[in-house]
Design a protein around this motif. Structure first.
Motif, PDB file in Angstrom:
ATOM      1  N   MET A 298      -9.466  58.853 -17.554  1.00 42.87           N
ATOM      2  CA  MET A 298      -8.504  59.905 -17.183  1.00 42.87           C
ATOM      3  C   MET A 298      -7.250  59.359 -16.547  1.00 42.87           C
ATOM      4  O   MET A 298      -6.169  59.894 -16.711  1.00 42.87           O
ATOM      5  N   TRP A 299      -7.410  58.309 -15.717  1.00 41.81           N
ATOM      6  CA  TRP A 299      -6.289  57.891 -14.859  1.00 41.81           C
ATOM      7  C   TRP A 299      -5.837  56.455 -15.116  1.00 41.81           C
ATOM      8  O   TRP A 299      -5.030  55.931 -14.342  1.00 41.81           O
ATOM      9  N   ASP A 300      -6.421  55.827 -16.123  1.00 41.02           N
ATOM     10  CA  ASP A 300      -6.016  54.461 -16.478  1.00 41.02           C
ATOM     11  C   ASP A 300      -6.209  53.443 -15.365  1.00 41.02           C
ATOM     12  O   ASP A 300      -5.413  52.507 -15.225  1.00 41.02           O
ATOM     13  N   LEU A 301      -7.253  53.615 -14.553  1.00 42.91           N
ATOM     14  CA  LEU A 301      -7.535  52.580 -13.547  1.00 42.91           C
ATOM     15  C   LEU A 301      -8.071  51.335 -14.241  1.00 42.91           C
ATOM     16  O   LEU A 301      -8.444  51.380 -15.415  1.00 42.91           O
ATOM     17  N   ARG A 302      -8.088  50.226 -13.500  1.00 48.34           N
ATOM     18  CA  ARG A 302      -8.688  48.992 -14.046  1.00 48.34           C
ATOM     19  C   ARG A 302      -9.913  48.641 -13.191  1.00 48.34           C
ATOM     20  O   ARG A 302      -9.791  48.458 -11.971  1.00 48.34           O
ATOM     21  N   ILE A 303     -11.058  48.552 -13.854  1.00 49.24           N
ATOM     22  CA  ILE A 303     -12.309  48.394 -13.103  1.00 49.24           C
ATOM     23  C   ILE A 303     -13.225  47.381 -13.795  1.00 49.24           C
ATOM     24  O   ILE A 303     -13.326  47.356 -15.022  1.00 49.24           O
ATOM     25  N   THR A 304     -13.873  46.558 -12.969  1.00 50.22           N
ATOM     26  CA  THR A 304     -14.920  45.661 -13.475  1.00 50.22           C
ATOM     27  C   THR A 304     -16.238  46.104 -12.860  1.00 50.22           C
ATOM     28  O   THR A 304     -16.324  46.265 -11.635  1.00 50.22           O
ATOM     29  N   ASP A 305     -17.255  46.292 -13.679  1.00 48.42           N
ATOM     30  CA  ASP A 305     -18.581  46.672 -13.184  1.00 48.42           C
ATOM     31  C   ASP A 305     -19.521  45.502 -13.468  1.00 48.42           C
ATOM     32  O   ASP A 305     -19.691  45.106 -14.627  1.00 48.42           O
ATOM     33  N   LEU A 306     -20.097  44.953 -12.407  1.00 43.41           N
ATOM     34  CA  LEU A 306     -20.962  43.779 -12.550  1.00 43.41           C
ATOM     35  C   LEU A 306     -22.419  44.203 -12.474  1.00 43.41           C
ATOM     36  O   LEU A 306     -22.888  44.649 -11.425  1.00 43.41           O
ATOM     37  N   MET A 307     -23.115  44.107 -13.585  1.00 40.41           N
ATOM     38  CA  MET A 307     -24.523  44.513 -13.641  1.00 40.41           C
ATOM     39  C   MET A 307     -25.374  43.350 -13.156  1.00 40.41           C
ATOM     40  O   MET A 307     -25.699  42.441 -13.921  1.00 40.41           O
ATOM     41  N   GLN A 308     -25.716  43.410 -11.892  1.00 37.65           N
ATOM     42  CA  GLN A 308     -26.378  42.268 -11.274  1.00 37.65           C
ATOM     43  C   GLN A 308     -27.896  42.422 -11.264  1.00 37.65           C
ATOM     44  O   GLN A 308     -28.416  43.519 -11.107  1.00 37.65           O
ATOM     45  N   GLY A 309     -28.589  41.320 -11.408  1.00 40.36           N
ATOM     46  CA  GLY A 309     -30.051  41.305 -11.263  1.00 40.36           C
ATOM     47  C   GLY A 309     -30.407  41.005  -9.818  1.00 40.36           C
ATOM     48  O   GLY A 309     -29.519  40.821  -8.976  1.00 40.36           O
ATOM     49  N   PRO A 310     -31.712  40.938  -9.495  1.00 42.85           N
ATOM     50  CA  PRO A 310     -32.103  40.618  -8.117  1.00 42.85           C
ATOM     51  C   PRO A 310     -31.536  39.252  -7.697  1.00 42.85           C
ATOM     52  O   PRO A 310     -31.611  38.278  -8.439  1.00 42.85           O
ATOM     53  N   VAL A 311     -30.975  39.215  -6.496  1.00 39.01           N
ATOM     54  CA  VAL A 311     -30.334  38.004  -5.971  1.00 39.01           C
ATOM     55  C   VAL A 311     -31.327  37.285  -5.058  1.00 39.01           C
ATOM     56  O   VAL A 311     -32.121  37.927  -4.377  1.00 39.01           O
ATOM     57  N   TYR A 312     -31.259  35.951  -5.043  1.00 39.03           N
ATOM     58  CA  TYR A 312     -32.078  35.185  -4.092  1.00 39.03           C
ATOM     59  C   TYR A 312     -31.185  34.159  -3.412  1.00 39.03           C
ATOM     60  O   TYR A 312     -30.102  33.826  -3.906  1.00 39.03           O
ATOM     61  N   GLY A 313     -31.673  33.650  -2.272  1.00 38.63           N
ATOM     62  CA  GLY A 313     -30.946  32.582  -1.596  1.00 38.63           C
ATOM     63  C   GLY A 313     -30.507  32.991  -0.206  1.00 38.63           C
ATOM     64  O   GLY A 313     -30.558  34.169   0.160  1.00 38.63           O
ATOM     65  N   ILE A 314     -30.064  31.995   0.562  1.00 44.99           N
ATOM     66  CA  ILE A 314     -29.631  32.241   1.941  1.00 44.99           C
ATOM     67  C   ILE A 314     -28.274  31.580   2.180  1.00 44.99           C
ATOM     68  O   ILE A 314     -27.292  32.248   2.438  1.00 44.99           O
ATOM     69  N   GLU A 315     -28.270  30.252   2.102  1.00 46.45           N
ATOM     70  CA  GLU A 315     -27.060  29.531   2.494  1.00 46.45           C
ATOM     71  C   GLU A 315     -26.019  29.558   1.381  1.00 46.45           C
ATOM     72  O   GLU A 315     -26.351  29.462   0.203  1.00 46.45           O
TER      73      GLU A 315
END
Ligand code: USQ
Length: 398
Positions: free
Chosen positions: A215-232
Protein backbone atom coordinates in the motif's frame (compact mmCIF):
# COMPACT_ATOMS: atom_id res chain seq x y z
CA UNK A 1 32.52 3.84 6.39
CA UNK A 2 29.26 3.66 8.27
CA UNK A 3 30.08 6.37 10.79
CA UNK A 4 27.12 8.59 9.94
CA UNK A 5 24.53 5.80 9.66
CA UNK A 6 21.96 5.62 12.38
CA UNK A 7 20.36 2.33 13.37
CA UNK A 8 17.42 2.01 15.77
CA UNK A 9 17.22 -1.30 17.62
CA UNK A 10 13.82 -2.18 19.08
CA UNK A 11 14.01 -4.87 21.76
CA UNK A 12 17.65 -4.06 22.51
CA UNK A 13 17.74 -5.66 25.96
CA UNK A 14 16.96 -9.17 24.66
CA UNK A 15 19.07 -12.19 23.79
CA UNK A 16 19.72 -10.87 20.27
CA UNK A 17 19.08 -7.15 20.77
CA UNK A 18 22.00 -6.34 23.03
CA UNK A 19 24.65 -8.19 20.96
CA UNK A 20 23.23 -6.46 17.86
CA UNK A 21 23.53 -3.03 19.51
CA UNK A 22 27.19 -3.62 20.37
CA UNK A 23 27.96 -5.10 16.94
CA UNK A 24 26.68 -2.07 15.03
CA UNK A 25 28.21 0.35 17.53
CA UNK A 26 31.60 -1.26 17.02
CA UNK A 27 31.18 -0.92 13.26
CA UNK A 28 30.80 2.82 13.70
CA UNK A 29 27.01 3.18 13.44
CA UNK A 30 25.09 5.59 15.65
CA UNK A 31 22.94 3.24 17.71
CA UNK A 32 19.72 3.94 19.57
CA UNK A 33 18.63 1.04 21.77
CA UNK A 34 15.05 0.70 23.01
CA UNK A 35 13.43 -1.76 25.39
CA UNK A 36 10.82 -1.97 28.15
CA UNK A 37 12.56 -4.86 29.98
CA UNK A 38 9.75 -7.20 28.95
CA UNK A 39 11.98 -10.27 28.82
CA UNK A 40 13.73 -9.84 32.13
CA UNK A 41 10.45 -8.93 33.86
CA UNK A 42 8.77 -12.01 32.40
CA UNK A 43 11.65 -14.16 33.64
CA UNK A 44 11.20 -12.73 37.13
CA UNK A 45 7.42 -13.08 37.06
CA UNK A 46 7.54 -16.70 35.92
CA UNK A 47 10.56 -17.45 38.12
CA UNK A 48 12.44 -19.19 35.32
CA UNK A 49 15.92 -18.12 36.40
CA UNK A 50 18.70 -16.98 34.09
CA UNK A 51 22.21 -18.37 34.02
CA UNK A 52 23.65 -15.15 35.51
CA UNK A 53 22.35 -11.70 36.36
CA UNK A 54 22.61 -9.12 33.61
CA UNK A 55 23.12 -5.38 34.26
CA UNK A 56 20.31 -3.09 33.10
CA UNK A 57 20.36 -1.79 29.53
CA UNK A 58 21.49 1.60 30.80
CA UNK A 59 24.28 0.03 32.85
CA UNK A 60 25.39 -2.02 29.86
CA UNK A 61 25.47 1.05 27.62
CA UNK A 62 27.63 2.81 30.24
CA UNK A 63 30.01 -0.15 30.51
CA UNK A 64 30.23 -0.25 26.69
CA UNK A 65 31.04 3.45 26.62
CA UNK A 66 33.69 3.11 29.35
CA UNK A 67 35.36 0.24 27.52
CA UNK A 68 35.13 1.46 23.91
CA UNK A 69 34.38 5.19 23.97
CA UNK A 70 31.32 4.47 21.79
CA UNK A 71 27.86 5.69 22.64
CA UNK A 72 24.69 3.59 22.52
CA UNK A 73 21.77 5.88 23.32
CA UNK A 74 19.14 4.17 25.49
CA UNK A 75 15.39 4.65 25.66
CA UNK A 76 13.32 2.65 28.14
CA UNK A 77 9.69 2.47 27.13
CA UNK A 78 6.85 0.37 25.77
CA UNK A 79 6.63 0.40 21.99
CA UNK A 80 2.95 -0.56 22.16
CA UNK A 81 2.60 3.17 22.82
CA UNK A 82 2.46 4.68 19.30
CA UNK A 83 3.79 8.09 20.35
CA UNK A 84 6.97 6.49 21.63
CA UNK A 85 7.52 4.80 18.25
CA UNK A 86 6.81 8.03 16.40
CA UNK A 87 9.20 10.00 18.63
CA UNK A 88 12.21 8.29 17.03
CA UNK A 89 11.23 9.75 13.68
CA UNK A 90 9.99 13.23 14.62
CA UNK A 91 12.67 14.21 17.13
CA UNK A 92 10.57 14.13 20.30
CA UNK A 93 12.54 11.20 21.71
CA UNK A 94 13.88 11.50 25.27
CA UNK A 95 16.96 9.41 25.95
CA UNK A 96 17.24 7.80 29.37
CA UNK A 97 20.96 7.58 28.82
CA UNK A 98 23.18 9.20 26.21
CA UNK A 99 26.53 10.95 26.14
CA UNK A 100 24.99 13.63 23.94
CA UNK A 101 21.26 14.17 24.46
CA UNK A 102 20.72 15.91 21.11
CA UNK A 103 18.43 14.07 18.64
CA UNK A 104 20.58 11.72 16.56
CA UNK A 105 18.33 12.13 13.55
CA UNK A 106 16.00 9.82 11.72
CA UNK A 107 17.30 6.24 11.54
CA UNK A 108 18.16 4.85 8.09
CA UNK A 109 17.54 1.36 9.45
CA UNK A 110 15.31 -0.09 12.16
CA UNK A 111 15.92 -3.58 13.51
CA UNK A 112 12.69 -4.87 15.02
CA UNK A 113 13.20 -7.53 17.69
CA UNK A 114 10.66 -6.07 20.12
CA UNK A 115 8.53 -9.18 20.40
CA UNK A 116 7.52 -11.78 22.91
CA UNK A 117 9.71 -14.57 21.46
CA UNK A 118 8.62 -17.75 23.23
CA UNK A 119 6.22 -20.38 21.92
CA UNK A 120 5.58 -21.93 25.38
CA UNK A 121 4.98 -18.47 26.92
CA UNK A 122 2.31 -17.76 24.31
CA UNK A 123 0.47 -20.93 25.33
CA UNK A 124 0.77 -20.77 29.13
CA UNK A 125 -2.87 -19.64 29.22
CA UNK A 126 -5.20 -17.11 27.57
CA UNK A 127 -3.64 -14.15 29.42
CA UNK A 128 -0.15 -14.84 28.13
CA UNK A 129 -1.61 -15.53 24.70
CA UNK A 130 -3.15 -12.04 24.79
CA UNK A 131 0.08 -10.43 25.97
CA UNK A 132 1.87 -12.06 23.05
CA UNK A 133 -0.70 -11.05 20.46
CA UNK A 134 -1.07 -7.48 21.74
CA UNK A 135 2.63 -6.83 22.15
CA UNK A 136 3.79 -8.32 18.88
CA UNK A 137 1.08 -7.01 16.59
CA UNK A 138 0.70 -3.53 18.06
CA UNK A 139 4.40 -2.84 17.98
CA UNK A 140 4.71 -3.96 14.38
CA UNK A 141 1.68 -1.91 13.39
CA UNK A 142 2.95 1.17 15.27
CA UNK A 143 6.22 0.86 13.43
CA UNK A 144 4.56 0.53 10.02
CA UNK A 145 2.51 3.70 10.55
CA UNK A 146 5.43 5.68 12.01
CA UNK A 147 7.64 4.80 9.03
CA UNK A 148 4.87 5.50 6.49
CA UNK A 149 3.95 8.86 8.05
CA UNK A 150 7.37 10.16 9.03
CA UNK A 151 10.19 8.40 7.17
CA UNK A 152 9.01 6.16 4.32
CA UNK A 153 12.53 5.49 3.05
CA UNK A 154 13.73 3.97 6.31
CA UNK A 155 14.59 0.28 5.93
CA UNK A 156 12.85 -1.97 8.46
CA UNK A 157 14.54 -5.29 9.25
CA UNK A 158 12.17 -7.57 11.10
CA UNK A 159 13.15 -10.85 12.67
CA UNK A 160 10.54 -13.42 11.80
CA UNK A 161 10.81 -17.16 12.25
CA UNK A 162 11.17 -20.32 10.21
CA UNK A 163 8.26 -21.56 12.31
CA UNK A 164 5.96 -19.45 10.14
CA UNK A 165 6.25 -22.14 7.47
CA UNK A 166 5.71 -25.04 9.86
CA UNK A 167 6.84 -28.40 8.52
CA UNK A 168 5.18 -28.77 5.10
CA UNK A 169 5.63 -31.86 3.00
CA UNK A 170 7.23 -29.80 0.20
CA UNK A 171 10.50 -27.86 -0.08
CA UNK A 172 10.44 -24.50 1.75
CA UNK A 173 11.37 -21.53 -0.42
CA UNK A 174 12.72 -18.18 0.81
CA UNK A 175 9.46 -16.44 1.50
CA UNK A 176 7.73 -16.68 -1.86
CA UNK A 177 6.21 -19.39 -4.02
CA UNK A 178 5.34 -19.32 -7.71
CA UNK A 179 1.94 -20.92 -8.19
CA UNK A 180 0.36 -22.12 -11.40
CA UNK A 181 -3.38 -22.59 -11.16
CA UNK A 182 -5.83 -23.32 -13.98
CA UNK A 183 -3.23 -22.30 -16.54
CA UNK A 184 -2.31 -18.96 -14.90
CA UNK A 185 0.72 -18.08 -12.78
CA UNK A 186 1.37 -15.71 -9.88
CA UNK A 187 3.78 -15.31 -6.97
CA UNK A 188 2.53 -15.47 -3.37
CA UNK A 189 3.92 -15.59 0.14
CA UNK A 190 4.93 -19.19 0.84
CA UNK A 191 2.03 -20.93 2.69
CA UNK A 192 2.31 -20.50 6.42
CA UNK A 193 0.99 -22.76 9.18
CA UNK A 194 2.48 -22.07 12.59
CA UNK A 195 2.75 -24.50 15.49
CA UNK A 196 2.24 -21.97 18.32
CA UNK A 197 0.46 -18.71 18.96
CA UNK A 198 3.81 -16.94 19.18
CA UNK A 199 4.71 -18.23 15.71
CA UNK A 200 1.25 -17.20 14.51
CA UNK A 201 1.94 -13.59 15.57
CA UNK A 202 5.03 -13.66 13.35
CA UNK A 203 2.85 -14.72 10.41
CA UNK A 204 0.55 -11.81 11.21
CA UNK A 205 3.57 -9.49 11.40
CA UNK A 206 4.54 -10.61 7.92
CA UNK A 207 1.02 -9.84 6.74
CA UNK A 208 1.11 -6.35 8.31
CA UNK A 209 4.46 -5.66 6.69
CA UNK A 210 3.45 -7.03 3.29
CA UNK A 211 0.38 -4.80 3.45
CA UNK A 212 2.58 -1.76 4.23
CA UNK A 213 4.88 -2.63 1.33
CA UNK A 214 1.98 -3.03 -1.12
CA UNK A 215 0.00 0.00 0.00
CA UNK A 216 2.68 2.48 1.01
CA UNK A 217 5.82 1.35 -0.81
CA UNK A 218 7.85 0.78 2.35
CA UNK A 219 11.09 -1.20 2.13
CA UNK A 220 11.23 -4.17 4.48
CA UNK A 221 13.42 -7.22 5.07
CA UNK A 222 11.88 -10.15 6.96
CA UNK A 223 14.41 -12.62 8.34
CA UNK A 224 12.95 -16.08 8.93
CA UNK A 225 15.20 -17.25 11.69
CA UNK A 226 15.55 -20.72 13.20
CA UNK A 227 16.37 -21.42 16.86
CA UNK A 228 19.53 -19.53 17.86
CA UNK A 229 22.29 -20.92 20.10
CA UNK A 230 25.39 -19.45 21.68
CA UNK A 231 26.48 -16.92 24.29
CA UNK A 232 29.62 -14.99 23.50
CA UNK A 233 30.02 -12.63 20.59
CA UNK A 234 33.21 -10.77 19.73
CA UNK A 235 31.99 -7.67 21.53
CA UNK A 236 30.94 -9.45 24.73
CA UNK A 237 34.48 -10.75 25.18
CA UNK A 238 35.52 -7.20 26.10
CA UNK A 239 33.92 -7.44 29.55
CA UNK A 240 31.93 -10.24 31.15
CA UNK A 241 29.17 -7.81 32.13
CA UNK A 242 28.46 -7.33 28.41
CA UNK A 243 27.45 -10.97 27.87
CA UNK A 244 23.92 -11.38 26.57
CA UNK A 245 21.24 -12.88 28.79
CA UNK A 246 21.12 -16.67 28.75
CA UNK A 247 18.03 -18.78 29.42
CA UNK A 248 18.05 -22.55 29.77
CA UNK A 249 14.54 -22.94 31.17
CA UNK A 250 11.61 -24.49 29.35
CA UNK A 251 9.98 -21.19 28.45
CA UNK A 252 12.74 -18.95 27.16
CA UNK A 253 15.64 -21.38 26.59
CA UNK A 254 16.22 -22.65 23.05
CA UNK A 255 17.00 -26.31 22.63
CA UNK A 256 20.81 -26.31 22.12
CA UNK A 257 21.39 -23.88 24.99
CA UNK A 258 19.14 -26.07 27.13
CA UNK A 259 20.84 -29.37 26.26
CA UNK A 260 24.31 -28.02 27.06
CA UNK A 261 23.11 -26.71 30.42
CA UNK A 262 21.34 -30.00 31.16
CA UNK A 263 24.49 -31.99 30.32
CA UNK A 264 26.49 -29.91 32.80
CA UNK A 265 24.14 -30.56 35.75
CA UNK A 266 23.54 -34.22 34.91
CA UNK A 267 19.88 -33.71 33.91
CA UNK A 268 18.89 -36.24 31.22
CA UNK A 269 18.59 -34.34 27.91
CA UNK A 270 14.90 -33.60 27.39
CA UNK A 271 14.15 -34.92 23.90
CA UNK A 272 10.48 -34.21 23.28
CA UNK A 273 8.69 -37.24 21.83
CA UNK A 274 10.39 -39.18 19.04
CA UNK A 275 13.01 -36.46 18.49
CA UNK A 276 12.69 -36.42 14.71
CA UNK A 277 11.60 -32.74 14.79
CA UNK A 278 13.97 -31.02 12.38
CA UNK A 279 14.70 -27.29 12.39
CA UNK A 280 17.24 -24.91 10.90
CA UNK A 281 19.75 -23.64 13.49
CA UNK A 282 21.96 -20.58 13.66
CA UNK A 283 24.84 -19.39 15.86
CA UNK A 284 24.21 -16.03 17.55
CA UNK A 285 27.27 -14.59 15.79
CA UNK A 286 25.67 -15.39 12.45
CA UNK A 287 22.46 -13.61 13.46
CA UNK A 288 24.59 -10.47 13.75
CA UNK A 289 26.20 -11.02 10.36
CA UNK A 290 22.81 -11.64 8.74
CA UNK A 291 21.28 -8.47 10.15
CA UNK A 292 24.35 -6.51 9.07
CA UNK A 293 24.30 -7.87 5.51
CA UNK A 294 20.58 -7.12 5.34
CA UNK A 295 21.23 -3.54 6.47
CA UNK A 296 23.85 -3.15 3.74
CA UNK A 297 21.47 -4.50 1.08
CA UNK A 298 18.12 -2.77 1.57
CA UNK A 299 15.22 -3.69 -0.68
CA UNK A 300 13.87 -1.20 -3.20
CA UNK A 301 10.97 0.98 -2.07
CA UNK A 302 7.86 -1.19 -2.38
CA UNK A 303 9.76 -4.44 -1.92
CA UNK A 304 9.52 -7.07 0.83
CA UNK A 305 12.68 -9.20 0.87
CA UNK A 306 12.49 -12.46 2.76
CA UNK A 307 15.49 -14.58 3.73
CA UNK A 308 15.59 -17.89 5.57
CA UNK A 309 18.06 -17.20 8.35
CA UNK A 310 19.48 -20.62 9.20
CA UNK A 311 22.87 -22.21 8.57
CA UNK A 312 22.24 -25.97 8.92
CA UNK A 313 19.43 -28.33 9.88
CA UNK A 314 19.29 -30.96 12.62
CA UNK A 315 16.74 -33.20 14.26
CA UNK A 316 16.40 -33.03 18.04
CA UNK A 317 17.93 -36.54 18.24
CA UNK A 318 20.97 -35.39 16.27
CA UNK A 319 21.42 -32.41 18.62
CA UNK A 320 21.11 -34.60 21.71
CA UNK A 321 23.68 -37.00 20.30
CA UNK A 322 26.13 -34.17 19.54
CA UNK A 323 25.76 -32.69 23.01
CA UNK A 324 26.15 -36.13 24.58
CA UNK A 325 29.33 -36.81 22.63
CA UNK A 326 30.95 -33.47 23.40
CA UNK A 327 29.80 -33.61 27.05
CA UNK A 328 31.36 -37.06 27.49
CA UNK A 329 34.59 -35.87 25.89
CA UNK A 330 34.66 -33.15 28.56
CA UNK A 331 34.14 -35.69 31.34
CA UNK A 332 30.38 -35.47 31.90
CA UNK A 333 28.17 -38.49 31.94
CA UNK A 334 25.27 -37.50 29.72
CA UNK A 335 21.98 -39.36 29.49
CA UNK A 336 19.44 -38.72 26.74
CA UNK A 337 15.81 -39.32 27.66
CA UNK A 338 12.75 -39.07 25.47
CA UNK A 339 9.81 -37.56 27.35
CA UNK A 340 6.18 -37.18 26.30
CA UNK A 341 6.10 -34.24 23.93
CA UNK A 342 4.36 -31.33 25.66
CA UNK A 343 3.93 -29.67 22.24
CA UNK A 344 1.69 -30.56 19.38
CA UNK A 345 4.13 -30.91 16.48
CA UNK A 346 5.18 -33.46 13.85
CA UNK A 347 7.88 -35.71 15.30
CA UNK A 348 8.85 -37.30 11.99
CA UNK A 349 8.52 -35.18 8.88
CA UNK A 350 10.04 -33.97 5.63
CA UNK A 351 12.11 -30.78 6.00
CA UNK A 352 14.00 -29.17 3.16
CA UNK A 353 14.27 -25.39 3.42
CA UNK A 354 16.29 -23.31 1.02
CA UNK A 355 18.66 -20.78 2.64
CA UNK A 356 20.95 -19.39 -0.01
CA UNK A 357 20.05 -15.71 0.08
CA UNK A 358 22.07 -14.58 3.08
CA UNK A 359 25.06 -16.70 2.05
CA UNK A 360 24.94 -14.97 -1.32
CA UNK A 361 25.10 -11.63 0.50
CA UNK A 362 28.39 -12.80 2.03
CA UNK A 363 27.47 -14.26 5.44
CA UNK A 364 30.21 -16.67 6.56
CA UNK A 365 28.53 -19.38 8.67
CA UNK A 366 29.71 -20.62 12.04
CA UNK A 367 28.63 -24.25 12.23
CA UNK A 368 27.71 -26.34 15.25
CA UNK A 369 31.10 -28.02 15.58
CA UNK A 370 32.51 -29.87 18.57
CA UNK A 371 34.81 -26.88 19.14
CA UNK A 372 31.94 -24.38 19.22
CA UNK A 373 29.98 -26.61 21.60
CA UNK A 374 33.03 -27.02 23.84
CA UNK A 375 33.28 -23.23 24.07
CA UNK A 376 29.65 -23.04 25.14
CA UNK A 377 30.19 -25.77 27.72
CA UNK A 378 33.10 -23.75 29.16
CA UNK A 379 31.08 -20.57 29.54
CA UNK A 380 28.04 -22.32 31.04
CA UNK A 381 30.30 -24.31 33.42
CA UNK A 382 31.51 -21.06 34.97
CA UNK A 383 27.98 -20.47 36.23
CA UNK A 384 27.21 -24.08 37.09
CA UNK A 385 26.24 -23.21 40.66
CA UNK A 386 23.47 -20.91 39.42
CA UNK A 387 21.72 -23.59 37.35
CA UNK A 388 18.28 -24.47 38.76
CA UNK A 389 17.04 -27.97 37.94
CA UNK A 390 13.46 -27.07 38.84
CA UNK A 391 13.06 -24.71 35.87
CA UNK A 392 14.35 -27.14 33.24
CA UNK A 393 11.05 -28.90 32.67
CA UNK A 394 7.63 -28.01 34.01
CA UNK A 395 5.58 -29.30 31.07
CA UNK A 396 3.87 -26.32 29.42
CA UNK A 397 1.41 -28.14 27.14
CA UNK A 398 -0.48 -27.32 24.00
N1 USQ B 1 12.74 -29.39 21.97
C1 USQ B 1 13.01 -30.59 22.60
N2 USQ B 1 13.43 -30.54 23.90
C2 USQ B 1 13.58 -29.36 24.58
C3 USQ B 1 13.29 -28.15 23.92
C4 USQ B 1 12.87 -28.21 22.62
O1 USQ B 1 12.90 -31.67 22.03
O2 USQ B 1 13.96 -29.41 25.76
C5 USQ B 1 12.30 -29.39 20.56
C6 USQ B 1 10.99 -28.68 20.33
O3 USQ B 1 9.90 -29.56 20.55
C7 USQ B 1 11.14 -28.22 18.89
C8 USQ B 1 12.65 -27.97 18.74
O4 USQ B 1 13.26 -28.66 19.82
O5 USQ B 1 10.78 -29.24 18.00
C9 USQ B 1 13.04 -26.50 18.83
O6 USQ B 1 12.53 -25.98 20.04
P1 USQ B 1 13.04 -24.59 20.66
O7 USQ B 1 12.39 -24.47 22.01
O8 USQ B 1 14.52 -24.49 20.59
O9 USQ B 1 12.48 -23.55 19.60
P2 USQ B 1 11.03 -22.92 19.34
O10 USQ B 1 10.08 -23.12 20.47
O11 USQ B 1 10.59 -23.36 18.00
O12 USQ B 1 11.35 -21.37 19.30
C10 USQ B 1 12.68 -20.86 19.12
C11 USQ B 1 12.69 -19.40 19.59
C12 USQ B 1 11.76 -18.58 18.71
C13 USQ B 1 12.15 -18.76 17.25
C14 USQ B 1 12.11 -20.23 16.87
C15 USQ B 1 12.60 -20.50 15.48
O13 USQ B 1 12.30 -19.32 20.95
O14 USQ B 1 11.86 -17.21 19.09
O15 USQ B 1 11.26 -18.05 16.43
O16 USQ B 1 13.02 -20.93 17.76
S1 USQ B 1 11.79 -21.90 14.75
O17 USQ B 1 11.87 -23.03 15.65
O18 USQ B 1 12.44 -22.17 13.48
O19 USQ B 1 10.40 -21.53 14.55
Amino acid sequence: MNSNKHILILGADGYLGWPTAMYFSKLGYQVTAVDNYFRRNACTELDVGMLYPVPSLIERAKIWYDKTGKEIKVVIGDLQEPELVRSFFDGRVQYQWAVDNAFTGIPETVVHYAEQPSAPYSLLNYKYANVTIANNLLITNNLMFAVKDLSPKTHVIHVGTMGEYGTPNIDIEEGWLDIEHNGRKDKFLFPRQAGSLYHTTKIMDTDLMWFAVRMWDLRITDLMQGPVYGIETEESLIDERLKTLFNYDEIFGTVINRFITQAIVGYPLTVYGKGGQTRGYININDTLQCVHKSALNPPKLGELKIYNQIMETFSVNELAEKVRRVGEKLGYSVEVKSIDNPRKEAEEHYYNPSYQGLLELGVKPHYLTDASMEEMFKVVEEYKNNIRRDVIFRGVKW
